[in-house]
Design a protein around this motif. Structure first.
Motif, PDB file in Angstrom:
ATOM      1  N   VAL A   1       2.476  46.403   1.523  1.00 24.71           N
ATOM      2  CA  VAL A   1       3.474  47.260   2.166  1.00 24.71           C
ATOM      3  C   VAL A   1       2.785  48.354   2.974  1.00 24.71           C
ATOM      4  CG1 VAL A   1       5.391  48.860   1.762  1.00 24.71           C
ATOM      5  CG2 VAL A   1       5.163  46.831   0.339  1.00 24.71           C
ATOM      6  N   ALA A   2       3.379  48.723   4.111  1.00 28.47           N
ATOM      7  CA  ALA A   2       2.964  49.891   4.888  1.00 28.47           C
ATOM      8  C   ALA A   2       4.188  50.774   5.084  1.00 28.47           C
ATOM      9  CB  ALA A   2       2.375  49.476   6.221  1.00 28.47           C
TER      10      ALA A   2
ATOM     11  N   SER B   1       7.166  49.172   7.567  1.00 29.43           N
ATOM     12  CA  SER B   1       8.451  49.770   7.919  1.00 29.43           C
ATOM     13  C   SER B   1       8.501  50.084   9.405  1.00 29.43           C
ATOM     14  CB  SER B   1       8.687  51.051   7.116  1.00 29.43           C
ATOM     15  OG  SER B   1       7.852  52.088   7.594  1.00 29.43           O
ATOM     16  N   LEU B   2       9.721  50.106   9.952  1.00 30.83           N
ATOM     17  CA  LEU B   2       9.867  50.412  11.371  1.00 30.83           C
ATOM     18  C   LEU B   2       9.445  51.849  11.667  1.00 30.83           C
ATOM     19  CD1 LEU B   2      10.862  47.889  12.752  1.00 30.83           C
ATOM     20  CD2 LEU B   2      12.867  49.150  13.512  1.00 30.83           C
ATOM     21  N   ALA B   3       9.627  52.745  10.705  1.00 35.54           N
ATOM     22  CA  ALA B   3       9.173  54.121  10.893  1.00 35.54           C
ATOM     23  C   ALA B   3       7.646  54.168  10.994  1.00 35.54           C
ATOM     24  CB  ALA B   3       9.655  54.992   9.737  1.00 35.54           C
ATOM     25  N   TYR B   4       6.962  53.372  10.170  1.00 39.50           N
ATOM     26  CA  TYR B   4       5.490  53.301  10.232  1.00 39.50           C
ATOM     27  C   TYR B   4       5.066  52.709  11.579  1.00 39.50           C
ATOM     28  CZ  TYR B   4       0.743  52.934   8.318  1.00 39.50           C
ATOM     29  OH  TYR B   4      -0.599  53.110   8.085  1.00 39.50           O
ATOM     30  N   LEU B   5       5.730  51.647  11.984  1.00 39.25           N
ATOM     31  CA  LEU B   5       5.426  51.027  13.274  1.00 39.25           C
ATOM     32  C   LEU B   5       5.551  52.038  14.404  1.00 39.25           C
ATOM     33  CD1 LEU B   5       5.096  48.154  14.844  1.00 39.25           C
ATOM     34  CD2 LEU B   5       7.560  48.382  15.161  1.00 39.25           C
ATOM     35  N   ARG B   6       6.625  52.796  14.395  1.00 39.47           N
ATOM     36  CA  ARG B   6       6.873  53.756  15.472  1.00 39.47           C
ATOM     37  C   ARG B   6       5.832  54.866  15.482  1.00 39.47           C
ATOM     38  NH1 ARG B   6      11.481  55.576  18.492  1.00 39.47           N
ATOM     39  NH2 ARG B   6      11.337  57.792  18.990  1.00 39.47           N
TER      40      ARG B   6
ATOM     41  N   ASP C   1      -3.048  52.654  13.031  1.00 36.36           N
ATOM     42  CA  ASP C   1      -3.619  53.471  11.955  1.00 36.36           C
ATOM     43  C   ASP C   1      -3.222  52.900  10.592  1.00 36.36           C
ATOM     44  OD1 ASP C   1      -4.254  56.900  11.640  1.00 36.36           O
ATOM     45  OD2 ASP C   1      -3.748  55.646   9.929  1.00 36.36           O
ATOM     46  N   ILE C   2      -4.206  52.705   9.711  1.00 34.07           N
ATOM     47  CA  ILE C   2      -3.906  52.255   8.346  1.00 34.07           C
ATOM     48  C   ILE C   2      -4.434  53.257   7.317  1.00 34.07           C
ATOM     49  CG2 ILE C   2      -3.861  49.834   9.017  1.00 34.07           C
ATOM     50  CD1 ILE C   2      -6.648  49.561   7.681  1.00 34.07           C
ATOM     51  N   SER C   3      -4.678  54.488   7.768  1.00 35.53           N
ATOM     52  CA  SER C   3      -5.245  55.495   6.862  1.00 35.53           C
ATOM     53  C   SER C   3      -4.180  56.212   6.027  1.00 35.53           C
ATOM     54  CB  SER C   3      -6.051  56.535   7.658  1.00 35.53           C
ATOM     55  OG  SER C   3      -5.199  57.269   8.525  1.00 35.53           O
ATOM     56  N   GLU C   4      -2.905  55.925   6.277  1.00 30.69           N
ATOM     57  CA  GLU C   4      -1.829  56.585   5.533  1.00 30.69           C
ATOM     58  C   GLU C   4      -1.822  56.141   4.071  1.00 30.69           C
ATOM     59  OE1 GLU C   4       0.340  58.951   6.719  1.00 30.69           O
ATOM     60  OE2 GLU C   4      -0.979  58.894   8.463  1.00 30.69           O
ATOM     61  N   PRO C   5      -1.476  57.039   3.136  1.00 33.26           N
ATOM     62  CA  PRO C   5      -1.400  56.649   1.720  1.00 33.26           C
ATOM     63  C   PRO C   5      -0.441  55.498   1.465  1.00 33.26           C
ATOM     64  CG  PRO C   5      -1.247  59.036   1.965  1.00 33.26           C
ATOM     65  CD  PRO C   5      -1.173  58.472   3.347  1.00 33.26           C
ATOM     66  N   GLY C   6       0.571  55.358   2.314  1.00 37.14           N
ATOM     67  CA  GLY C   6       1.564  54.317   2.113  1.00 37.14           C
ATOM     68  C   GLY C   6       1.157  52.946   2.624  1.00 37.14           C
ATOM     69  N   PHE C   7      -0.043  52.841   3.212  1.00 40.12           N
ATOM     70  CA  PHE C   7      -0.527  51.522   3.640  1.00 40.12           C
ATOM     71  C   PHE C   7      -1.325  50.929   2.483  1.00 40.12           C
ATOM     72  CE2 PHE C   7      -3.257  48.329   5.356  1.00 40.12           C
ATOM     73  CZ  PHE C   7      -2.598  47.794   6.449  1.00 40.12           C
ATOM     74  N   SER C   8      -0.819  49.843   1.908  1.00 38.64           N
ATOM     75  CA  SER C   8      -1.469  49.236   0.743  1.00 38.64           C
ATOM     76  C   SER C   8      -1.470  47.722   0.871  1.00 38.64           C
ATOM     77  CB  SER C   8      -0.749  49.644  -0.547  1.00 38.64           C
ATOM     78  OG  SER C   8      -1.237  48.889  -1.652  1.00 38.64           O
TER      79      SER C   8
ATOM     80  N   LEU D   1       5.735  55.108   5.282  1.00 34.11           N
ATOM     81  CA  LEU D   1       5.487  56.539   5.416  1.00 34.11           C
ATOM     82  C   LEU D   1       6.178  57.265   4.270  1.00 34.11           C
ATOM     83  CD1 LEU D   1       5.914  57.033   9.259  1.00 34.11           C
ATOM     84  CD2 LEU D   1       3.782  56.856   7.958  1.00 34.11           C
ATOM     85  N   GLY D   2       5.954  58.575   4.195  1.00 35.93           N
ATOM     86  CA  GLY D   2       6.561  59.349   3.121  1.00 35.93           C
ATOM     87  C   GLY D   2       8.076  59.312   3.166  1.00 35.93           C
ATOM     88  N   ASP D   3       8.633  59.344   4.377  1.00 39.53           N
ATOM     89  CA  ASP D   3      10.082  59.254   4.541  1.00 39.53           C
ATOM     90  C   ASP D   3      10.356  58.222   5.619  1.00 39.53           C
ATOM     91  OD1 ASP D   3      12.774  59.469   4.934  1.00 39.53           O
ATOM     92  OD2 ASP D   3      12.806  61.643   5.183  1.00 39.53           O
ATOM     93  N   ASP D   4      10.689  57.017   5.205  1.00 43.06           N
ATOM     94  CA  ASP D   4      10.885  55.937   6.167  1.00 43.06           C
ATOM     95  C   ASP D   4      12.234  55.995   6.865  1.00 43.06           C
ATOM     96  OD1 ASP D   4       8.526  54.518   6.388  1.00 43.06           O
ATOM     97  OD2 ASP D   4       8.863  53.413   4.549  1.00 43.06           O
TER      98      ASP D   4
END
Length: 338
Positions: A252-253, A316-321, A240-247, A255-258
């Motif tokens: 950078v990709a 980020s690893l949090a985004y990956l997970r 998924d790349i629809s998150e606001p933090g994917f740019s 999440l709100g709290d990595d």
């Protein structure tokens, strides 16, 4: 293990949009960043890029043609549309294991033998018009296929009958099998509506050919990815790349709290409520950390080189997970990472 050590992280929390500085820890070799242009064929680009990196590790540099695979996919779609009497329209979207099926069926070519700047969206529309005319005239498959092939060779590029590498002549199929065998890669996913440690037909819209994925826990999935990269081998990723933090612009990709690592149940809820969707594919080529000490994987995208990292991104690893739908890994790399 790395994934578990993050849960108690007390370091500064980076915010989305903050200028981060990255230190690369491990980077596996990779071929030049490509641009998929006006196509949805990221799954082709990501899987081929992963195959290319594996070959560099073996001392055998190859630069493969995504356009040849797209060409053959279009021909397959023309037959299906004709036989459906124009009732079925196909997109160029797919999942990574579909690339392996296509090259096993149609072969493969080096980039230098077959490449094109064609607008494949326009080409597909033109192809459908040709197919629909053939349906109206009931020409039969043979005449339809000839007309489609003439169109594609004019719109994209003429297809050479053979591949020449290092003084050896190959058919496209022989070349494909010299580059990647049909069972050389294993695709993995992690969703609890299926039993873990079983092969599953993942129910996502782009899995048109019912490709099979091995279902594991998210802890296993993330550790497998990290350990494979740590051994210097690439990983093909889709998610998924629809998150606001994917740019891509920032490279950078996040999440709100990595610092927060989602649970298996939270991943499942996001999947079932369509907050995690199968949007894009990239090659993962390494590991890094930011100036706060937080870990990232390095991604090779296929959107050209116009970002701060020459087309690479830091996830980020949090985004990956949280946002990984599936990965594909070479069997040999799995053995090394285990």
């Amino acid at each position: 293990m790395l994934i578990l050590s993050l849960s108690g992280c007390k370091k500064t929390k980076p915010t989305i949009g903050e200028k981060l500085h990255f230190t690369n820890d491990i980077v596996c070799p990779y071929t030049p960043v490509k641009n998929q242009g006006r196509s949805n064929s990221c799954w082709i680009y990501a899987m081929l890029a992963t195959i290319e990196s594996e070959h560099i590790l073996r001392g055998d540099s190859v630069h493969l043609s995504p356009q040849y695979v797209i060409y053959q996919q279009l021909k397959d779609q023309a037959v299906k549309r004709y036989l459906s009497q124009s009732r079925i329209a196909y997109s160029d979207r797919g999942v990574m294991p579909m690339l392996l099926q296509l090259i096993d069926k149609h072969g493969l070519m080096p980039y230098d033998s077959f490449h094109s700047q064609a607008n494949f969206i326009v080409t597909r529309r033109k192809m459908y018009r040709v197919v629909d005319e053939c349906v109206a005239r009931r020409t039969g498959l043979k005449e339809m296929e000839k007309k489609v092939d003439d169109l594609l060779q004019n719109e994209i590029a003429p297809v050479p009958p053979h591949v020449y590498m290092f003084g050896v002549e190959y058919t496209p199929t022989e070349f494909a099998h010299s580059v990647c065998l049909p069972d050389e890669y294993v695709a993995f996913t992690s969703y609890q509506h299926h039993d873990f440690n079983t092969y599953v037909d993942l129910e996502i819209p782009d899995n048109k050919t019912h490709s099979i994925f091995y279902n594991v826990t998210v802890n296993t999935l993330v550790n497998m990815v990290v350990n494979t990269l740590r051994q210097g081998h690439p990983v093909a990723w889709e998610g998924d790349i629809s998150e606001p933090g994917f740019s891509f612009k920032r490279g950078v990709a996040q999440l709100g709290d990595d610092r927060y690592l989602c649970s298996q149940a939270e991943r499942q809820k996001d999947f079932e409520q369509f907050r995690t969707t199968d949007d894009h594919c990239m090659e993962l080529i390494g590991l890094a950390h930011d100036n706060h000490g937080h870990p990232y994987v390095i991604c090779k995208n296929s959107w050209g080189t116009q970002n701060p990292y020459g087309g690479l991104m830091y996830m980020s690893l949090a985004y990956l997970r949280s946002k990984t739908v599936a990965v594909a890994i070479n069997r040999m790399a799995l053995d090394h990472a285990s």
